[in-house]
Design a protein around this motif. Sequence first.
Motif, short mmCIF file in Angstrom:
data_model
loop_
_atom_site.label_atom_id
_atom_site.label_comp_id
_atom_site.label_asym_id
_atom_site.label_seq_id
_atom_site.Cartn_x
_atom_site.Cartn_y
_atom_site.Cartn_z
N SER A 4 0.83 -1.21 0.00
CA SER A 4 0.00 0.00 0.00
C SER A 4 0.86 1.25 0.00
CB SER A 4 -0.92 0.02 1.22
OG SER A 4 -0.16 0.15 2.40
N LYS A 12 -7.22 1.27 1.38
CA LYS A 12 -8.69 1.23 1.38
C LYS A 12 -9.22 0.78 0.02
CE LYS A 12 -12.77 4.05 1.99
NZ LYS A 12 -13.35 4.87 0.99
N THR A 13 -8.68 1.35 -1.04
CA THR A 13 -9.11 0.97 -2.39
C THR A 13 -8.83 -0.50 -2.65
OG1 THR A 13 -8.67 3.21 -3.16
CG2 THR A 13 -8.83 1.50 -4.84
N TRP A 14 -7.66 -0.94 -2.27
CA TRP A 14 -7.26 -2.33 -2.48
C TRP A 14 -8.20 -3.28 -1.74
CZ3 TRP A 14 -2.16 -4.33 0.08
CH2 TRP A 14 -1.93 -5.65 -0.28
N LEU A 15 -8.47 -3.00 -0.47
CA LEU A 15 -9.35 -3.88 0.30
C LEU A 15 -10.80 -3.82 -0.18
CD1 LEU A 15 -7.91 -3.38 3.89
CD2 LEU A 15 -7.61 -5.34 2.37
N THR A 16 -11.23 -2.66 -0.65
CA THR A 16 -12.59 -2.54 -1.18
C THR A 16 -12.74 -3.39 -2.44
OG1 THR A 16 -12.80 -0.30 -0.29
CG2 THR A 16 -14.31 -0.91 -2.05
N LYS A 17 -11.75 -3.34 -3.32
CA LYS A 17 -11.79 -4.17 -4.54
C LYS A 17 -11.79 -5.66 -4.18
CE LYS A 17 -9.52 -0.97 -7.73
NZ LYS A 17 -8.33 -0.76 -8.57
N LEU A 19 -12.86 -7.02 -1.41
CA LEU A 19 -14.16 -7.35 -0.82
C LEU A 19 -15.23 -7.50 -1.91
CD1 LEU A 19 -15.93 -7.81 1.65
CD2 LEU A 19 -16.25 -5.32 1.78
N ARG A 20 -15.23 -6.60 -2.87
CA ARG A 20 -16.20 -6.72 -3.97
C ARG A 20 -16.03 -8.02 -4.73
NH1 ARG A 20 -16.18 -0.56 -6.36
NH2 ARG A 20 -17.39 0.32 -4.66
N LEU A 30 -13.27 -12.83 3.54
CA LEU A 30 -12.31 -12.15 2.67
C LEU A 30 -10.97 -12.82 2.88
CD1 LEU A 30 -11.56 -9.83 0.76
CD2 LEU A 30 -11.21 -8.40 2.78
N ASN A 38 -6.25 -8.60 -6.14
CA ASN A 38 -6.61 -7.21 -6.35
C ASN A 38 -5.51 -6.21 -5.99
OD1 ASN A 38 -9.58 -7.05 -7.21
ND2 ASN A 38 -9.52 -8.64 -5.66
#
Length: 102
Positions: A4, A12-17, A19-20, A30, A38
């Motif tokens: 990161s 945050k972006t990495w973990l959000t992707k 999770l999606r 997860l 991701n």
Amino acid sequence: MDYSLGCIGILKTWLTKALRAALADNALTLSWKYIQLNEYSKARREQIQLEAKAGEQRWRNEVGTQIETLAAEERSQSPLKKGRVGKRQAKRDPVGINLDVS
């Protein structure tokens, strides 16, 4: 931290992707599989790191010299005399009892 680059926004972006992707697969958790799938590529991470270093250097050149100048001016000024915190100054309040009742 390495992946990161120490940037909370990238994390945050990495973990959000991740999770999606997990939710799209109807996964119950997860897992590392989704996180690894991701992450940014090595080339993208290197590009972000170079941009961050360039921005920090630009900031140092533009703002850093101003801060150093202000700090030098502050050091050259005479320090203010400060009294003890909470101690009242006698010249502010009338002292004694006014016995003149006429």
